[in-house]
Design a protein around this motif. Structure first.
Motif, PDB file in Angstrom:
ATOM      1  N   TYR A 111       0.867  -1.176   0.000  1.00 20.31           N
ATOM      2  CA  TYR A 111       0.000   0.000   0.000  1.00 20.31           C
ATOM      3  C   TYR A 111       0.905   1.227   0.000  1.00 20.31           C
ATOM      4  CZ  TYR A 111      -4.054  -2.924   1.017  1.00 20.31           C
ATOM      5  OH  TYR A 111      -5.059  -3.859   0.949  1.00 20.31           O
ATOM      6  N   LEU A 112       0.800   2.056  -1.039  1.00 18.01           N
ATOM      7  CA  LEU A 112       1.740   3.152  -1.248  1.00 18.01           C
ATOM      8  C   LEU A 112       1.056   4.494  -1.058  1.00 18.01           C
ATOM      9  CD1 LEU A 112       3.356   1.730  -4.506  1.00 18.01           C
ATOM     10  CD2 LEU A 112       4.020   1.297  -2.129  1.00 18.01           C
ATOM     11  N   ALA A 113       1.791   5.444  -0.483  1.00 18.00           N
ATOM     12  CA  ALA A 113       1.283   6.796  -0.260  1.00 18.00           C
ATOM     13  C   ALA A 113       2.393   7.792  -0.576  1.00 18.00           C
ATOM     14  CB  ALA A 113       0.818   6.957   1.187  1.00 18.00           C
ATOM     15  N   PRO A 114       2.049   9.030  -0.950  1.00 13.99           N
ATOM     16  CA  PRO A 114       3.081  10.046  -1.194  1.00 13.99           C
ATOM     17  C   PRO A 114       3.960  10.235   0.040  1.00 13.99           C
ATOM     18  CG  PRO A 114       0.946  10.804  -1.983  1.00 13.99           C
ATOM     19  CD  PRO A 114       0.694   9.546  -1.212  1.00 13.99           C
ATOM     20  N   GLY A 115       5.274  10.396  -0.189  1.00 12.27           N
ATOM     21  CA  GLY A 115       6.206  10.632   0.905  1.00 12.27           C
ATOM     22  C   GLY A 115       6.859   9.384   1.455  1.00 12.27           C
ATOM     23  N   LEU A 116       6.388   8.191   1.094  1.00 11.98           N
ATOM     24  CA  LEU A 116       7.032   6.967   1.581  1.00 11.98           C
ATOM     25  C   LEU A 116       8.480   6.907   1.087  1.00 11.98           C
ATOM     26  CD1 LEU A 116       4.349   4.140   1.210  1.00 11.98           C
ATOM     27  CD2 LEU A 116       5.174   5.202   3.298  1.00 11.98           C
ATOM     28  N   ARG A 117       9.374   6.452   1.973  1.00 18.25           N
ATOM     29  CA  ARG A 117      10.792   6.414   1.633  1.00 18.25           C
ATOM     30  C   ARG A 117      11.159   5.088   0.982  1.00 18.25           C
ATOM     31  NH1 ARG A 117      15.580   7.340   6.003  1.00 18.25           N
ATOM     32  NH2 ARG A 117      15.044   5.176   6.546  1.00 18.25           N
ATOM     33  N   LEU A 118      11.893   5.187  -0.119  1.00 24.29           N
ATOM     34  CA  LEU A 118      12.435   4.024  -0.813  1.00 24.29           C
ATOM     35  C   LEU A 118      13.946   4.021  -0.607  1.00 24.29           C
ATOM     36  CD1 LEU A 118      10.520   4.360  -4.227  1.00 24.29           C
ATOM     37  CD2 LEU A 118       9.786   3.153  -2.161  1.00 24.29           C
ATOM     38  N   SER A 119      14.512   2.855  -0.312  1.00 22.39           N
ATOM     39  CA  SER A 119      15.947   2.765  -0.009  1.00 22.39           C
ATOM     40  C   SER A 119      16.596   1.665  -0.836  1.00 22.39           C
ATOM     41  CB  SER A 119      16.164   2.467   1.479  1.00 22.39           C
ATOM     42  OG  SER A 119      15.557   3.459   2.286  1.00 22.39           O
ATOM     43  N   VAL A 120      17.855   1.924  -1.237  1.00 26.16           N
ATOM     44  CA  VAL A 120      18.672   0.938  -1.940  1.00 26.16           C
ATOM     45  C   VAL A 120      20.034   0.897  -1.268  1.00 26.16           C
ATOM     46  CG1 VAL A 120      19.838   0.361  -4.100  1.00 26.16           C
ATOM     47  CG2 VAL A 120      17.501   1.218  -4.147  1.00 26.16           C
ATOM     48  N   ARG A 169      23.904   0.162  -1.427  1.00 22.55           N
ATOM     49  CA  ARG A 169      24.929   0.043  -2.462  1.00 22.55           C
ATOM     50  C   ARG A 169      26.260   0.500  -1.884  1.00 22.55           C
ATOM     51  NH1 ARG A 169      23.288   3.772  -6.119  1.00 22.55           N
ATOM     52  NH2 ARG A 169      21.595   2.396  -6.793  1.00 22.55           N
ATOM     53  N   ASP A 170      27.293  -0.329  -2.045  1.00 23.75           N
ATOM     54  CA  ASP A 170      28.644  -0.003  -1.557  1.00 23.75           C
ATOM     55  C   ASP A 170      28.639   0.291  -0.062  1.00 23.75           C
ATOM     56  OD1 ASP A 170      29.527  -0.230  -4.192  1.00 23.75           O
ATOM     57  OD2 ASP A 170      29.171   1.915  -4.592  1.00 23.75           O
ATOM     58  N   GLY A 171      27.862  -0.480   0.683  1.00 24.87           N
ATOM     59  CA  GLY A 171      27.840  -0.321   2.130  1.00 24.87           C
ATOM     60  C   GLY A 171      27.046   0.874   2.614  1.00 24.87           C
ATOM     61  N   ARG A 172      26.426   1.608   1.716  1.00 26.06           N
ATOM     62  CA  ARG A 172      25.628   2.771   2.106  1.00 26.06           C
ATOM     63  C   ARG A 172      24.208   2.617   1.572  1.00 26.06           C
ATOM     64  NH1 ARG A 172      28.166   8.029  -0.098  1.00 26.06           N
ATOM     65  NH2 ARG A 172      26.284   8.817   0.950  1.00 26.06           N
ATOM     66  N   LYS A 173      23.268   3.268   2.263  1.00 28.74           N
ATOM     67  CA  LYS A 173      21.878   3.283   1.798  1.00 28.74           C
ATOM     68  C   LYS A 173      21.587   4.619   1.130  1.00 28.74           C
ATOM     69  CE  LYS A 173      19.434  -0.097   4.619  1.00 28.74           C
ATOM     70  NZ  LYS A 173      18.232  -0.332   5.468  1.00 28.74           N
ATOM     71  N   ARG A 174      20.979   4.536  -0.021  1.00 27.01           N
ATOM     72  CA  ARG A 174      20.579   5.735  -0.756  1.00 27.01           C
ATOM     73  C   ARG A 174      19.053   5.788  -0.781  1.00 27.01           C
ATOM     74  NH1 ARG A 174      25.415   4.060  -2.331  1.00 27.01           N
ATOM     75  NH2 ARG A 174      26.956   5.582  -3.089  1.00 27.01           N
ATOM     76  N   HIS A 175      18.508   6.986  -0.520  1.00 29.47           N
ATOM     77  CA  HIS A 175      17.069   7.111  -0.296  1.00 29.47           C
ATOM     78  C   HIS A 175      16.422   8.069  -1.297  1.00 29.47           C
ATOM     79  CE1 HIS A 175      17.936   5.204   3.541  1.00 29.47           C
ATOM     80  NE2 HIS A 175      18.807   6.179   3.815  1.00 29.47           N
ATOM     81  N   SER A 176      15.147   7.849  -1.522  1.00 28.44           N
ATOM     82  CA  SER A 176      14.291   8.793  -2.235  1.00 28.44           C
ATOM     83  C   SER A 176      12.879   8.616  -1.695  1.00 28.44           C
ATOM     84  CB  SER A 176      14.316   8.537  -3.749  1.00 28.44           C
ATOM     85  OG  SER A 176      13.557   9.528  -4.430  1.00 28.44           O
ATOM     86  N   ARG A 177      12.035   9.582  -1.983  1.00 30.21           N
ATOM     87  CA  ARG A 177      10.650   9.491  -1.511  1.00 30.21           C
ATOM     88  C   ARG A 177       9.687   9.506  -2.700  1.00 30.21           C
ATOM     89  NH1 ARG A 177      10.015   9.730   3.882  1.00 30.21           N
ATOM     90  NH2 ARG A 177      11.826  10.474   5.092  1.00 30.21           N
ATOM     91  N   ILE A 178       8.578   8.813  -2.509  1.00 33.85           N
ATOM     92  CA  ILE A 178       7.548   8.776  -3.551  1.00 33.85           C
ATOM     93  C   ILE A 178       6.896  10.148  -3.656  1.00 33.85           C
ATOM     94  CG2 ILE A 178       5.336   7.758  -4.225  1.00 33.85           C
ATOM     95  CD1 ILE A 178       6.167   5.205  -2.792  1.00 33.85           C
ATOM     96  N   GLY A 179       6.787  10.660  -4.886  1.00 28.29           N
ATOM     97  CA  GLY A 179       6.174  11.965  -5.109  1.00 28.29           C
ATOM     98  C   GLY A 179       4.661  11.923  -4.962  1.00 28.29           C
ATOM     99  N   ASP A 180       4.059  13.111  -5.058  1.00 22.62           N
ATOM    100  CA  ASP A 180       2.604  13.208  -4.919  1.00 22.62           C
ATOM    101  C   ASP A 180       1.901  12.498  -6.074  1.00 22.62           C
ATOM    102  OD1 ASP A 180       2.799  14.673  -2.609  1.00 22.62           O
ATOM    103  OD2 ASP A 180       2.701  16.614  -3.628  1.00 22.62           O
TER     104      ASP A 180
END
Length: 617
Positions: free
Chosen positions: A301-310, A312-323
Motif C-alpha cells: 500500500y503506497l502513499a506520497p512521501g514513503l521512503r524508498l531505499s537501496v 549500495r557499496d555499504g551505504r543506503k541511498r534514499h528517495s521518496r515517492i512523489g505526490d
C-alpha cells in the motif's frame, strides 16, 4: 370400395376458402394502410417512398396476433408470413394466388411483382461498398491512441475495418483531426475505402463528483488458486521533474528523485515500509533512459512521501515517492439505503451514522442535468451505472430526489460520472446541446456520417436534419441510436422522419436500451428493431459489448461469440476499443464470413454440411 363422403370431401375446401377470405381481408387492410394519405405530407427521399409504404403495411400486419393464421398456412406447406418484412404486400398476394389455384379457380389477379429489395443499396449509400468476401460491415471505435499511432489505424484497415467511429464524448477536435487524417492516409495506401462516423455525445445525464478518498495506491501480484505468485506486480519508476508515462501497463507509476533513479541498477533490491508499516522489498528488473521497472511479489500500500531505499557499496541511498492524485471517491450503497440526488454539484458524501449505527444523514450525490427533476415523479424507477444500481423515487422536487435503493446485489459502489436512467419518465431534454452542435459542425467538414445519441422523437430527427441543412451538410450519412424506451416506442415515426435523407440507418445501442427497457426484454426489443428496420429497408448497426472480453482481455467468452454471430442479421457490427482490438477485428471478420453461409436476415440457409456419411464402411 364405398364412395367418399361428400361432406368429408368438402371440409378441406371449406377450410381453404375460409383461409382465403381471411387473407383477402388482410391484404385489403394492408393496402389501405400502405396508402395512408399522411405519407404524402412527409418530405420523403424518392428512394424511400416504396420503403415507407412497405413499413406501413408491416405495421398493419403486426397490429394483431397472427399465430392461428400462421399455423394454418404452415400446415399447408405455405409461407407463414414469418419472413415477409422486406415485401409485405407481395408475400400476402402470392399466398392468395396460391390458395385460389388450390381451390381449382383462376387467380383473380396476378400477384404483385416483387421489386428488388433496396436495403443493399441503402446500406451501400451509408456504409460504402462491403468487403468482397463479406456483406456485413465492421465498424470500430477508434481509441485515443489512434490520433498519434498511424500504424494502429493502418492495421485496423488491413484487418478489414470498413468504418471508423470517433466518440465525440472523448478527446478534442485536434485529436479527431489526426485520427481522420490517419484513416484517409491508410485508406489511400491500402486502396481500401473506409467511412468515418462521428458519434454525437447527446445529453449527459450522469452522476456528479464525489469527495475524493485517501491518496493510497494498492499494488499486488497475480496469484494462482493455491496463492502462489503467478505474475509479480510491475511498478514503473520515473523522474519527478520530467515524468514519463509507463511504456506498458503498470500496477503503479511512481515519481522519484532523478539522481536516485539514475543510480538504480538491474537486480538491486528496493526496501520500504508501506502505508501499513509492512516491510516490503522490490526487485529492479529493467533500467532505461525514461525510467525503471521494479517488481513486487507481495502486496504493498503506497502513499506520497514513503521512503524508498537501496543499499549500495555499504551505504543506503534514499528517495521518496512523489505526490499522486487521491483515489476517486465512491459511495457504497446497499439495498434499502436512502440516496439524495441533488441539483448542485457539491461533491457527493457517504451516509453518516451515530455510534449506535443509526442513520444521521443519507448519502448525497449531484446530477449533471438537474432540470430533469421537474419531469420525474414519485414511484418511478431510476438506474445508475448501466443498471448496476437501481432505486425508486420516494420524493421529487426541483432541488433534490429522495431515492430508495432497491437493487444493489451484495452492496455496490457508485462513482462520479456514471450514467443515470429514468426509464419510465418523459424527460424534456434538448435533442442537440452545445457540445453536439460543435461536433456536428466539425463532422460537416471532416466526416462521412454522424450518429445521433438518445434520439426519442421525430422532432429530434427533424431538428438534426434542419441543422444539417443549415450547415449545408446533406452529404453526411445519419445514424439514429435507439437506446431509450421512448426511442424504441417511437421507432416507426423515427424511421419515417429519417427517410427524408438518402444515407440513413439505425444503431441498436444495447447498453442504455437494456437499462431502459429491462435486461430481460432486450432480446425481444432488438428482434423488433431488426424486423422494423428490414421492413423500412433501413440498414442496422449491431452494437454494444460485441466481443468485449476479446477486445479488452484477449479471450472471448462462448456467449459473446454467439452474440457476435447474430450480428450477421444486421448490415454492420460495431466493436469498441480495447488492447486486443486487432484480434477482435480478425475474429469478427472470420465469424461474419462463416455465418453468412448459414443466415440471411431471418432466413436460415441450408448450406452443404461438410460431415462424414452416417453409414459406416
Amino acid at each position: 370400395m364405398p364412395p367418399r363422403s361428400t361432406s368429408r370431401s368438402r371440409t378441406p375446401d371449406h377450410a381453404l376458402a375460409t383461409l382465403l377470405d381471411e387473407l383477402r381481408a388482410l391484404h385489403g387492410a394492408l393496402q389501405q394502410a400502405s396508402a395512408d394519405p399522411r405519407l404524402d405530407r412527409q418530405a420523403l427521399n424518392p428512394a424511400y417512398r416504396a420503403s415507407a409504404q412497405n413499413l406501413l403495411a408491416y405495421l398493419a400486419l403486426r397490429d394483431g396476433d397472427l399465430h392461428d393464421l400462421q399455423l394454418q398456412l404452415s400446415a399447408l406447406g405455405l409461407s407463414s408470413l414469418g419472413r415477409s418484412e422486406a415485401a409485405v404486400l407481395p408475400t400476402v398476394a402470392t399466398l392468395i394466388n396460391t390458395l385460389e389455384r388450390l381451390l381449382g379457380g383462376r387467380p383473380a389477379a396476378r400477384p404483385t411483382a416483387r421489386a428488388a429489395n433496396p436495403l443493399a443499396d441503402h446500406a451501400r449509400a451509408l456504409f460504402g461498398t462491403p468487403a468482397s468476401a463479406r456483406e456485413v460491415r465492421i465498424m470500430v471505435t477508434l481509441p485515443s491512441e489512434a490520433a498519434e499511432d498511424y500504424s494502429l489505424v493502418r492495421d485496423l484497415l488491413a484487418g478489414h475495418m470498413d468504418c471508423a467511429r470517433i466518440n465525440c464524448a472523448h478527446d478534442e477536435p485536434a485529436s479527431w483531426t489526426r485520427m481522420i487524417e490517419h484513416v484517409r492516409r491508410a485508406s489511400a495506401e491500402l486502396d481500401q475505402p473506409c467511412k468515418v462516423f462521428m458519434d454525437l455525445p447527446g445529453p449527459k445525464l450522469r452522476t456528479g463528483p464525489i469527495a475524493t478518498g485517501v491518496a493510497v495506491r494498492k499494488v499486488k501480484p497475480e496469484r494462482d488458486a493455491q496463492g502462489r505468485v503467478r505474475q509479480p506486480a510491475r511498478i514503473w519508476l520515473t523522474g519527478r521533474r520530467r515524468p514519463r508515462p509507463a511504456p506498458s501497463p503498470a500496477a503503479a507509476s511512481l515519481q522519484v528523485g532523478e539522481r536516485w533513479l539514475a543510480g538504480l541498477q538491474a537486480g538491486e533490491r528496493i526496501q520500504l515500509r508501506d502505508a501499513r508499516q509492512a516491510q516490503r522489498r522490490w526487485t529492479v528488473v529493467e533500467v532505461g533512459d525514461r525510467g525503471c521497472w521494479a517488481e513486487a511479489t507481495k502486496t504493498s500500500y503506497l502513499a506520497p512521501g514513503l521512503r524508498l531505499s537501496v543499499a549500495r557499496d555499504g551505504r543506503k541511498r534514499h528517495s521518496r515517492i512523489g505526490d499522486f492524485a487521491p483515489q476517486p471517491g465512491a459511495l457504497r450503497l446497499a439495498e434499502d439505503d436512502l440516496l439524495i440526488l441533488t441539483a448542485d454539484q457539491t461533491p457527493g458524501r457517504p451516509a453518516s451514522q451515530d455510534s449506535g449505527g443509526r442513520l444521521l444523514t443519507p448519502a448525497t450525490l449531484g446530477c449533471t442535468l438537474p432540470q430533469v427533476f421537474a419531469d420525474v415523479r414519485s414511484g418511478e424507477p431510476v438506474w445508475f451505472d448501466d443498471g448496476k444500481i437501481g432505486g425508486l423515487i420516494e420524493r421529487a422536487d426541483q432541488d433534490a430526489l429522495q431515492i430508495r435503493i432497491t437493487h444493489a446485489p451484495g452492496g455496490a459502489k457508485l462513482k462520479g460520472d456514471k450514467g443515470i436512467n429514468f426509464p419510465q419518465s418523459t424527460l424534456r431534454l434538448a435533442a442537440l446541446g452545445e457540445q453536439d452542435l460543435a461536433a456536428l459542425a466539425f463532422a460537416a467538414e471532416h466526416a462521412d456520417g454522424i450518429e445521433m445519441s438518445f434520439v426519442n422523437s421525430a422532432d429530434d430527427v427533424r431538428a438534426l436534419l434542419a441543422e444539417l441543412e443549415r450547415l449545408q451538410a446533406e452529404h453526411l450519412g445519419v445514424v439514429l441510436k435507439i437506446e431509450t424506451r421512448r426511442g424504441f416506442d417511437n421507432l416507426p415515426a423515427l424511421l419515417v422522419a429519417g427517410m427524408q435523407r438518402g444515407g440513413f440507418g439505425v444503431m441498436i445501442a444495447r447498453g442504455d436500451l437494456a437499462v431502459e427497457g429491462g435486461f430481460e426484454r432486450l432480446a425481444a426489443l432488438q428482434e423488433d428493431i431488426l424486423c422494423l428496420c428490414e421492413a423500412a429497408h433501413v440498414p442496422v448497426i449491431w452494437a454494444t459489448q460485441v466481443l468485449e472480453n476479446l477486445a479488452k482481455k484477449g479471450s472471448p467468452s462462448r456467449a459473446e461469440i454467439t452474440d457476435a454471430a447474430t450480428g450477421v442479421r444486421a448490415e454492420c457490427v460495431m466493436l469498441n476499443k480495447g488492447p486486443h482490438i486487432l484480434k477482435a477485428v480478425a475474429t469478427l471478420d472470420e465469424l461474419l464470413v462463416r455465418m453468412q453461409g448459414y443466415n440471411s436476415k431471418k432466413r436460415q440457409l441450408l448450406r452443404k454440411l461438410e460431415l462424414a456419411s452416417p453409414w459406416a464402411d
